[in-house]
Design an enzyme around this catalytic site. Structure first.
Site, short mmCIF file in Angstrom:
data_model
loop_
_atom_site.label_atom_id
_atom_site.label_comp_id
_atom_site.label_asym_id
_atom_site.label_seq_id
_atom_site.Cartn_x
_atom_site.Cartn_y
_atom_site.Cartn_z
N GLY A 84 23.05 10.06 31.72
CA GLY A 84 24.40 9.87 31.62
C GLY A 84 25.18 10.85 32.25
O GLY A 84 25.07 11.25 33.38
N SER A 85 26.47 11.27 31.66
CA SER A 85 27.28 11.95 32.17
C SER A 85 27.11 13.42 32.94
O SER A 85 27.78 13.99 33.82
CB SER A 85 28.47 12.45 31.24
OG SER A 85 28.79 11.48 30.51
N VAL A 86 25.90 14.16 32.72
CA VAL A 86 25.38 15.13 33.40
C VAL A 86 25.49 14.99 34.82
O VAL A 86 25.69 15.96 35.70
CB VAL A 86 24.20 15.70 32.97
CG1 VAL A 86 24.45 16.55 31.63
CG2 VAL A 86 22.93 14.71 33.03
#
Lengths: 564, 166
Positions: A272-274
């Site tokens: 995800g957003s990492v």
């Protein structure tokens, strides 16, 4: 007279004969004694070989040879060693009463089954193992039974004093001392034999801190598992790596398969957003966007049957730093379109995200990514969907992004910081800008729960839905946080991940990375920094503000958030 | 008849022979002694090996933490407790003795450079648990030690370490 003369002459002759014989015998004896004397003298004085043996005999004091070298942590704490034990075997042909012998043996070794022992002793073979690795006390007791036909063989048993704390890293061996997993397997050639101890890069104290912080969050959010990594941002050394649930290598045979699974290296996840860290870094590096650029995140993007929307929609134009701060998927996807598929793929490859890591563990996975890199893939990969990597891949790439742009291979072996050549992936300037963005997220964005006061943590949250049978499950999340500290000159990358955390009242029902994983990073940073002599800094000091400042105006025509 | 010179020579020869054998026997005895010492060294080395394993076992961070909680009023160091020497207020100059030192070679406070030395945070030293101390390790001690370690590592219940159980 004649008689007398004759007599005397005979007598004389006899005496003469006796004398002669005596002389011969005496001479022989003297000669023999002389030879013995010479030999004795030779042995006592001139025996060179004996002297040499004696001179060499100090070698007896050599340390007794071990079949397998020790494994120690970076501070020399013993993680694996071999202890000499005795193993019990029998020659059943010499056992007169197997039933009775079995009965008496089982009294001393209660973990054996009496029937099995009796059957083995009555088998009529010439050799059967009864029990490997007895303790000295058990050996004494067995000897006291005085049953003929039982005997011991000296063996070495692998012992892991820290048990499950380093189980996934150190691994374990079978009874014949052959490495079956972890370092024991991958470094088998270096460990087998009488070698000096193998020094790993991990620190057992940090390992404990990480494990404890993770375990408490996993329990709190009822997650099915989790994991964490502490990576030296400069050298690529893994200082700690935990995967929960874990197992005790001293009893690896009884461990369930899922406990032996190392989520940090063998598990691949859409994180995800990492991944927006890399998307932003590539954009800044290639020059397609700067801090002053802005993108329209007013409404979701519809591509084919997909819709890309934001978790916390701002519904306005966002600057590049704001996209990072609010973790906007829409903004990231639009940046990715500007970067283009080719550059995205090229840089992700340079960051090592498309191949196996070089970690010294047999348990590691190859990343999963689309074979045909289409536009939709480029968009989803920008926010960490459609590409699955192991957490170690991520931590290593983040280290490269923040340490001045140099990727050094992740390793579990202790070595000097600058001894390995790195690959320059990003410029020092891009790296500096990324550190500012990461700090922004912790100061004012989704990563506030990771802010260990004084240690200048920077980081990025990630919350991804797990794919089950090809479709995303809404309530099965992989929530993660990747932090770096101190953000002005990163020493360590700290990653934490929870597998399927459930929202609780305290987190207002959220199970996102910011709520679940960020506190782990905060706890680890605050507790490990003193161990490494990292002094806390005054976050309001002008030079530090200058180092983490972001010079960009909020996007046109909208309210300004605390972006400074 | 034996002449005095011969007598002296014979006595000397006998004495030399006696001394020679005496030395030879002594060397042989020392040889045995050396072998015995080497054996002892090996035994002690094995003992040290076992004790090192036990030491590492007893120093499990979790165990130390539990012992600290039970016996000491100490908590982990936090960032708030660490400050550089620069943060320590400095006495005004006139309150310091200005007339050199009374003791030769000792620098007066006034002469100490004002640059604050680098702050060295105090890492919490792990408190070692007190275990039995054997001045001389003998076979029985070694056996008991190995027994303890093996028994503990072989029978440690999975739940004891408080990990995530499923």
């Amino acid at each position: 007279m004649n008689d007398r003369i004759a007599f005397e002459s005979t007598k004389k002759q006899a005496i003469e004969t006796a004398r002669t014989r005596l002389l011969v015998g005496g001479s022989l004896m003297a000669a023999a004694f002389f030879v013995v004397g010479i030999r004795l003298f030779d042995l006592a004085v001139f025996n060179e070989t004996e002297d040499l043996r004696r001179a060499a005999s100090r070698e007896i004091a050599r340390p007794s040879t071990m079949a397998r070298a020790d494994i120690v942590d970076r501070n020399g704490v013993l993680l694996a060693t071999s202890l000499k034990t005795a193993s019990l075997f029998a020659d059943p042909r010499k056992i007169s009463d197997p039933t009775n012998a079995a009965h008496r043996l089982v009294e001393i070794l209660p973990d054996l089954s009496e029937e099995v022992v009796a059957a083995r002793l009555g088998s009529g073979k010439s050799f059967v193992w009864l029990r490997r690795n007895l303790t000295p006390r058990q050996q004494f007791e067995v000897n006291r039974l005085g049953i003929p036909g039982l005997d011991f063989e000296k063996e070495e048993r692998r012992v892991y004093p820290h048990g499950r704390l380093a189980g996934h890293i150190v691994g374990f061996t079978n009874v014949d001392n052959v490495g079956l997993s972890g370092i024991e397997k991958s470094m088998d050639a270096a460990i087998a034999g009488d070698n000096p101890p193998l020094r790993l890069s991990i620190d057992i104290r940090v390992q404990q801190i990480l494990r404890q912080e993770l375990a408490s969050q996993i329990e709190k959010f009822k997650a099915i598992g989790g994991g964490g990594i502490v990576l030296d941002a400069e050298s690529g050394e893994v200082v700690a790596m935990v995967s929960l649930p874990d197992f005790d290598p001293n009893a690896a045979g009884q461990a369930a398969d899922d406990t032996r699974f190392n989520r940090m290296t063998l598990g691949v996840y859409e994180l995800g957003s990492v991944f927006k860290i890399f998307n932003h870094a590539i954009a800044l590096e290639t020059g397609v966007a700067s801090f002053a650029s802005s993108y329209d995140a007013t409404r979701p993007i519809r591509v084919a049957r997909f819709t890309i929307s934001d978790f916390h929609p701002e519904k306005r134009w966002l600057t590049v730093p704001e996209i990072f701060q609010h973790s906007s998927n829409i903004g990231s996807a639009k940046i990715a379109l500007d970067i283009g598929s080719d550059d995205q793929r090229k840089y992700l490859g340079h960051l090592g995200l498309l191949r196996r890591t070089s970690i010294e563990l047999p348990e590691q996975a190859t990343p999963m990514y689309p074979s045909r890199w289409r536009e939709i893939n480029t968009m989803t990969i920008s926010f960490g969907h459609g590409i699955a990597v192991s957490p170690l891949h991520l931590a290593s790439a983040v280290a490269a992004t923040v340490n001045g742009g140099i990727l050094r291979p992740a390793t579990l072996i202790n070595h000097d910081a600058k001894s390995t050549d790195g690959v320059q992936v990003f410029s020092a300037e891009t790296s500096d800008q990324m550190r500012r963005l990461l700090r922004l997220v912790v100061e004012t964005g989704t990563g506030r729960n990771a802010d260990a006061k004084g240690y200048l943590v920077g980081g990025k949250t990630g919350t991804a839905e797990k794919q089950v049978n090809g479709s995303y499950k809404r309530n099965a999340l992989i929530s993660s946080f990747v932090g770096v500290y101190p953000v002005t000159a990163p020493r360590f990358v700290v990653f934490a991940m929870l597998d399927e955390p459930k929202g609780i009242k305290e987190s207002y029902g959220y199970a996102t990375g910011g709520w679940t994983a960020a506190p782990v990073v905060k706890g680890v940073v605050a507790r490990m920094a003193p161990l490494f002599g990292i002094a806390p800094l005054d976050e309001t000091a002008p030079d530090i503000r200058h180092a983490i400042n972001i010079n960009a105006q909020p996007a046109i025509g909208n309210r300004s958030d605390a972006v400074n | 008849m034996i002449r005095p010179t011969s007598l002296i020579l014979m006595v000397l020869a006998a004495a030399a022979g006696g001394a020679l054998f005496q030395v030879a026997f002594e060397v042989s005895e020392l040889d045995d002694e050396l072998a015995r010492l080497n054996r002892d060294i090996r035994t002690d080395r094995d003992a040290i090996h076992v004790l090192r394993a036990e030491w590492s076992f007893l120093n499990q961070p979790e165990r130390l933490e539990e012992l600290t909680r039970r016996h000491l009023d100490l908590l982990p160091v936090t960032g708030k407790q660490i400050a550089g020497t620069g943060a320590v207020p400095v006495l005004p100059q006139d309150e310091l003795p200005t007339t050199g030192s009374n003791i030769a070679g000792v620098v007066t406070p006034a002469a100490i450079p004002t640059a604050a030395p680098r702050a060295k945070p105090a890492a919490p030293a792990p408190r070692a648990p007190v275990t039995r101390v054997a001045s001389k390790v003998n076979r029985a001690d070694l056996a008991r030690s190995l027994d303890d370690v093996l028994r503990e590592v072989m029978t440690t219940p999975a739940a004891a370490s408080g990990g995530v159980q499923r």
